[in-house]
Write a protein that holds these residues in place. Structure first.
Motif, PDB file in Angstrom:
ATOM      1  N   LEU A 582       0.851  -1.122  -0.069  1.00 31.99           N
ATOM      2  CA  LEU A 582      -0.070   0.056  -0.054  1.00 31.99           C
ATOM      3  C   LEU A 582       1.058   1.228  -0.031  1.00 31.99           C
ATOM      4  O   LEU A 582       0.524   2.254  -0.616  1.00 31.99           O
ATOM      5  CB  LEU A 582      -0.971   0.139   1.317  1.00 31.99           C
ATOM      6  CG  LEU A 582      -1.911  -0.781   1.308  1.00 31.99           C
ATOM      7  CD1 LEU A 582      -2.981  -0.861   2.283  1.00 31.99           C
ATOM      8  CD2 LEU A 582      -2.978  -0.725  -0.112  1.00 31.99           C
ATOM      9  N   SER A 583       1.933   1.232   0.586  1.00 29.21           N
ATOM     10  CA  SER A 583       2.908   2.463   0.696  1.00 29.21           C
ATOM     11  C   SER A 583       3.449   2.698  -0.640  1.00 29.21           C
ATOM     12  O   SER A 583       3.512   3.912  -0.954  1.00 29.21           O
ATOM     13  CB  SER A 583       3.896   2.205   1.563  1.00 29.21           C
ATOM     14  OG  SER A 583       3.501   1.931   2.963  1.00 29.21           O
ATOM     15  N   VAL A 586       0.676   4.153  -2.578  1.00 25.79           N
ATOM     16  CA  VAL A 586       0.387   5.498  -2.316  1.00 25.79           C
ATOM     17  C   VAL A 586       1.502   6.376  -2.910  1.00 25.79           C
ATOM     18  O   VAL A 586       1.400   7.471  -3.744  1.00 25.79           O
ATOM     19  CB  VAL A 586       0.693   5.739  -0.716  1.00 25.79           C
ATOM     20  CG1 VAL A 586       0.865   7.071  -0.457  1.00 25.79           C
ATOM     21  CG2 VAL A 586      -0.608   4.909   0.063  1.00 25.79           C
ATOM     22  N   GLN A 591      -2.053   8.710  -3.873  1.00 29.43           N
ATOM     23  CA  GLN A 591      -1.854   9.948  -3.153  1.00 29.43           C
ATOM     24  C   GLN A 591      -3.363  10.543  -2.834  1.00 29.43           C
ATOM     25  O   GLN A 591      -3.357  11.087  -1.833  1.00 29.43           O
ATOM     26  CB  GLN A 591      -0.845  10.721  -3.853  1.00 29.43           C
ATOM     27  CG  GLN A 591       0.360  10.334  -4.214  1.00 29.43           C
ATOM     28  CD  GLN A 591       0.514   9.825  -5.290  1.00 29.43           C
ATOM     29  OE1 GLN A 591      -0.411   9.290  -6.186  1.00 29.43           O
ATOM     30  NE2 GLN A 591       1.697  10.149  -6.052  1.00 29.43           N
ATOM     31  N   VAL A 594      -5.394   8.683  -0.247  1.00 32.33           N
ATOM     32  CA  VAL A 594      -5.015   8.633   1.119  1.00 32.33           C
ATOM     33  C   VAL A 594      -5.223  10.113   1.512  1.00 32.33           C
ATOM     34  O   VAL A 594      -5.779  10.485   2.665  1.00 32.33           O
ATOM     35  CB  VAL A 594      -3.575   8.392   1.139  1.00 32.33           C
ATOM     36  CG1 VAL A 594      -2.917   8.800   2.596  1.00 32.33           C
ATOM     37  CG2 VAL A 594      -3.388   7.162   0.761  1.00 32.33           C
ATOM     38  N   SER A 595      -4.976  11.265   0.732  1.00 34.25           N
ATOM     39  CA  SER A 595      -5.236  12.620   0.953  1.00 34.25           C
ATOM     40  C   SER A 595      -6.532  12.949   1.299  1.00 34.25           C
ATOM     41  O   SER A 595      -7.043  13.451   2.471  1.00 34.25           O
ATOM     42  CB  SER A 595      -4.775  13.678  -0.087  1.00 34.25           C
ATOM     43  OG  SER A 595      -4.875  14.903   0.092  1.00 34.25           O
ATOM     44  N   PHE A 597      -8.804  10.595   2.263  1.00 35.32           N
ATOM     45  CA  PHE A 597      -9.001   9.891   3.641  1.00 35.32           C
ATOM     46  C   PHE A 597      -8.492  10.679   4.742  1.00 35.32           C
ATOM     47  O   PHE A 597      -9.370  10.812   5.813  1.00 35.32           O
ATOM     48  CB  PHE A 597      -8.394   8.652   3.444  1.00 35.32           C
ATOM     49  CG  PHE A 597      -8.461   7.689   4.881  1.00 35.32           C
ATOM     50  CD1 PHE A 597     -10.002   7.117   4.959  1.00 35.32           C
ATOM     51  CD2 PHE A 597      -7.491   7.600   5.738  1.00 35.32           C
ATOM     52  CE1 PHE A 597     -10.000   6.355   6.170  1.00 35.32           C
ATOM     53  CE2 PHE A 597      -7.837   6.794   6.813  1.00 35.32           C
ATOM     54  CZ  PHE A 597      -9.042   6.055   7.098  1.00 35.32           C
ATOM     55  N   VAL A 598      -7.221  11.100   4.848  1.00 33.80           N
ATOM     56  CA  VAL A 598      -6.914  12.086   5.807  1.00 33.80           C
ATOM     57  C   VAL A 598      -7.734  13.238   6.220  1.00 33.80           C
ATOM     58  O   VAL A 598      -7.869  13.602   7.066  1.00 33.80           O
ATOM     59  CB  VAL A 598      -5.304  12.139   5.801  1.00 33.80           C
ATOM     60  CG1 VAL A 598      -4.823  13.156   6.815  1.00 33.80           C
ATOM     61  CG2 VAL A 598      -4.441  10.950   5.710  1.00 33.80           C
ATOM     62  N   ARG A 630     -13.679   9.813   2.372  1.00 32.01           N
ATOM     63  CA  ARG A 630     -13.340  10.318   1.047  1.00 32.01           C
ATOM     64  C   ARG A 630     -13.868  11.632   0.484  1.00 32.01           C
ATOM     65  O   ARG A 630     -13.092  12.134  -0.181  1.00 32.01           O
ATOM     66  CB  ARG A 630     -13.695   8.913   0.097  1.00 32.01           C
ATOM     67  CG  ARG A 630     -13.025   9.134  -1.122  1.00 32.01           C
ATOM     68  CD  ARG A 630     -13.658   8.283  -2.129  1.00 32.01           C
ATOM     69  NE  ARG A 630     -15.070   8.536  -2.661  1.00 32.01           N
ATOM     70  CZ  ARG A 630     -15.150   9.927  -3.490  1.00 32.01           C
ATOM     71  NH1 ARG A 630     -14.107  10.591  -4.060  1.00 32.01           N
ATOM     72  NH2 ARG A 630     -16.234   9.997  -3.959  1.00 32.01           N
TER      73      ARG A 630
END
Length: 827
Positions: A582-583, A586, A591, A594-595, A597-598, A630
């Motif tokens: 996953l890293s 990302v 990106q 994840v962006s 999500f955060v 999301r």
């Protein structure tokens, strides 16, 4: 722990290996004694395989301790060399103890590996013995001679006398001394027949009956009736036979010599019944409308007679063979019975080649019919001849095996094929809705076509599973496998499917799914309970409730997922590889995900806006309907739902009209001619605003003289409302009041009065904030122009026909809107 003391784990492992060794020797002795009994060998093989797994488990249980010892020895290091300072005595003692323990564990591991190899060899030996036994049974050659038949005739007479005497004595003994248990067993058997046979017919009547009112049943209906009318009565008859035998044996009515005869009689009856039902379902000799194959009526009857005759002959062969075995008759009698049965079945198959059942496309079912295609005729003749030649050559066992497979395995394969076709037909789109069950569900629960198709798909998959789980074991049993083999394979199938170094357990996966479903249901219950019982009574606003509910949902689903993975047997430490993947993902392409999500987590915690707020971000404006990790759902004033990624709301400026409170200011711009008195205009506007009940007194409304124009003076009425969402209605009321008051006061003559409004409302009454340019009315009609000219010519002091936007509000100047924005950015 003393240096010479054995750890409890090692002692337990040693005891288990010792017991395993003794058990392995006992099983080896049993194999030597049961070389000719396939059933016993199959049972022993299952025990040997289980013992091998137990031995491997003992070896595996010592590995964690061995890894600990290796790690500790690495920490201690090597002993000091010559010339180096000596180490502490306690370190030396610990190293010696650990090395001794490591040696003991290695010895146990070696012993386990040796026992495992022995168990594997024994298992392979059993398999080879059973294979040879099966081959010898089939390929055993018997000399066919006249003397064999003479011996068989003598043995038949003796067997008949013994059978008559045994059955008579048993009936006499049961009636005289066990009359009550016998009658009770017979009564319960009749009750079982009523329950299984009559009950299944009544319960599943829509699935198995031929509807006489259906003149042209479709192919799916014929398939379904053929499959279920074969399977359900067969299962019911088998259940009746098994229950009857269990009742007779349970009440201790059967003798040891009579029980096998009763058992094989019931078994043969069920098999013959199954073949007969299948042939009747496929051929339907009495009603051509339900026939699955296109053959003539006469051909269907002839084929039905041939199939039932072969099944009956084969069944009688097994029945007489079982009777001979139970009574201890000579083997020659069984051989002769099988010899005759194989030849009779071969002759029936060859005779079937001369049946003329086929029809042309334009012929009706009552036509005379035509001969088989040459390939089919040749196959029937060759098969029948093969049976006869094998029997005459002395390979009676092989002939009997082939005849059995032709009848029983052929019937099973045909039923499986019909079941697969039925499942495929049910799973087709729109097919389930045409069935009786589909019409009932649609009428009872008001289901739509999509739901019915989904149920049909599930029903089709269920039929596939039923066909595989029910008929595959029957075929394996017919081909010489024992029940113990099937049980062992089934256990391995659901507990350990090996793909390379990966072991998959269907039971573990099912348990994981069940635990996840249970955790998901508990999470939803906790969400509803907290939201409906705690937060609803605490005057918590909708935004906080949504954040808490969403947080509980994600936390609960995450925990349920972890519990499900653990229950499925997946090592969570291996998820480090997934995290690494996953890293990498990302870094290359995730990106934005994840962006978002955060950013969603930040929005849920920081709460710059909440559900129900009126926000503006760029060109998007509307009410917040839902905040997820999301995206955020925004519903515009035109009721369009926009899914805005959370990263855009975090990185861009967002205006929130209802962030702290719903208090808001609204402005109404009014332009009048220079003939009007400015002070009177300001006084009238103040009075009009103060008279409206929804205009706040604190902060109080104000009027400003904002600009000198070429022909007009510009004033601005500034009001405050408690709820900015009601500002549109308030402004609408004030415009009407201003127009009526100015008309009564005759303000603005002889020039027209122009009333402009800074905010522009949308169709819902909520203002929109898109700037408009100064100029002529956009889209003004000629009627509006004539009305304005007429007002000017008449000199009436009335409001001018200001340009209107699509919501019916007067257009405002770009300068005024910009000024209003600067004066109140949170309006």
């Amino acid at each position: 722990m003393p240096a010479d003391a054995t750890p409890p784990a090692q002692s337990q492992a040693a005891d288990q290996l010792a017991k395993a060794g003794e058990e392995l020797k006992r099983l080896t002795d049993r194999v030597d004694k049961a070389k000719d009994d396939d059933i016993v060998l199959a049972d022993i093989k299952v025990q040997v395989d289980a013992l091998a797994k137990q031995i491997i488990g003992v070896s595996v249980s010592t590995r964690p301790r061995l890894d600990e010892i290796k790690a500790r020895l690495t920490e201690l290091g090597d002993p000091p060399a010559e010339g180096q300072p000596p180490e502490a005595d306690i370190v030396t003692a610990e190293r010696k103890r650990l090395m001794a323990e490591r040696g003991a564990i290695n010895a146990l591991t070696g012993e386990a590996e040796g026992l495992s190899i022995q168990a594997t060899k024994l298992s392979n030996t059993i398999t080879a013995t059973r294979r040879a036994l099966f081959s010898n049974t089939l390929l055993k050659n018997t000399e066919v001679s006249t003397g064999m038949f003479d011996d068989a005739l003598t043995a038949t007479a003796d067997e008949t006398r013994v059978l008559t005497r045994s059955v008579g004595s048993w009936l006499s003994f049961a009636w005289n001394y066990k009359r009550v248990p016998l009658l009770t067993a017979l009564f319960l058997s009749m009750l079982a027949a009523l329950v299984f046979l009559s009950g299944s017919r009544r319960l599943f009547r829509p699935l198995i009956r031929h509807d006489i009112t259906d003149e042209e049943p479709n192919y799916f209906r014929r398939l379904s009736v053929a499959f279920w009318s074969t399977l359900i009565p067969t299962i019911a008859s088998a259940a009746f036979a098994i229950s009857s035998f269990l009742f007779l044996r349970g009440f201790n009515v059967l003798r040891s010599d009579i029980a096998p005869i009763i058992a094989i009689t019931l078994g043969v009856a069920v098999v013959v019944f199954f073949v007969t039902r299948l042939a009747q379902a496929v051929l339907s000799p009495r009603d051509a409308r339900w026939r699955l194959v296109r053959v003539s009526d006469r051909g269907a009857r002839m084929l039905m007679i041939a199939i039932v005759a072969m099944a009956l002959v084969n069944g009688l062969d097994y029945l007489f063979g079982g009777v001979s075995e139970a009574l201890g008759s000579p083997v020659v009698l069984t051989v002769v019975k099988s010899y005759i049965a194989s030849i009779v079945i071969g002759l029936i198959i060859m005779a079937s080649a001369w049946i003329k059942p086929t029809l042309r496309k334009d012929e009706s079912f009552d036509a005379h019919g035509h001969a088989w295609p040459r390939l089919v005729s040749f196959a029937l003749l060759a098969t029948g001849a093969l049976l006869i030649i094998a029997a005459v050559s002395g390979y009676v066992g092989l002939a009997r095996f082939i005849a059995t497979q032709i009848i029983i395995t052929g019937a099973i394969l045909v039923t499986m094929y019909i079941g697969i076709l039925t499942g495929r037909a049910v799973a087709k789109q729109g097919a389930f809705a045409e069935t009786a069950a589909g019409r009932y569900l649609e009428r009872r629960y008001n289901l739509e076509q999509v739901a019915l198709d989904q149920i049909g798909l599930a029903a089709g998959l269920s039929i596939y599973a039923l066909v595989v789980l029910f008929f595959i074991p029957l075929i394996l049993l017919q081909w010489g496998f024992q029940v113990a083999d099937i049980e062992s394979w089934a256990y391995r199938m659901v507990t350990e499917i090996r793909i390379g170094s990966i072991t998959i357990s269907l039971v573990g996966i099912l348990a994981g799914v069940l635990f996840f479903a249970l955790g998901f249901a508990v999470t939803r219950f906790v969400q509803r309970w907290i939201d409906g019982n705690i937060m609803a009574r605490s005057r918590v606003d909708a935004g906080v409730r949504n954040s808490i509910r969403t947080g509980i949902g994600y936390t609960g689903v995450g925990l349920a997922g972890l519990i499900g993975l653990s229950a499925a047997g997946i090592d969570l430490s291996n998820l480090a590889l997934v995290a690494g993947a996953l890293s990498l993902g990302v870094g290359f392409g995730l990106q934005n995900i994840v962006s978002n999500f955060v950013s969603g987590l930040i929005l849920l915690v920081e709460r710059p806006f909440k559900v129900g707020d009126w926000i503006v971000s760029g060109t998007t404006e509307g009410f917040v309907k839902r905040i997820s990790v999301r995206a955020t759902e925004i519903e515009t004033f035109q009721h369009q739902s926009i899914m805005m990624p959370n990263s855009l709301l975090i990185n861009a400026s967002v205006g929130n009209w209802t962030h702290r409170n719903k208090l808001g200011r609204s402005e109404i711009a009014v332009t009048v001619t220079y003939a009007s008195d400015p002070r009177r205009i300001m006084e009238l506007l103040s009075e009009i605003a103060a008279a409206h009940p929804m205009v706040l007194k604190n902060p109080s409304p104000t009027v400003g003289f904002t600009a000198f124009g070429d022909e007009r003076m510009t004033f601005e009425l500034r009001i405050y409302v408690a709820d900015v969402l009601t500002g549109g209605g308030v402004r609408n009321d004030l415009r009407v009041s201003i127009y009526e008051r100015f008309r009564d006061e005759e303000i603005g003559a002889p020039f027209p009065v122009k009333i402009e409004d800074v905010p522009v409302e949308d169709q819902t009454g909520i203002e929109s904030h898109h700037p408009e340019e100064v100029g002529e009315p956009k889209g003004a009609t000629s009627a509006e122009a004539r009305a304005s000219a007429k007002a000017t010519a008449s000199g009436k002091p009335a409001a001018s026909a200001a340009p209107l936007n699509e919501e019916g509000e007067a257009e405002e100047t770009g300068t005024r809107r910009t000024a209003s924005r600067r004066s109140n950015p949170n309006r």
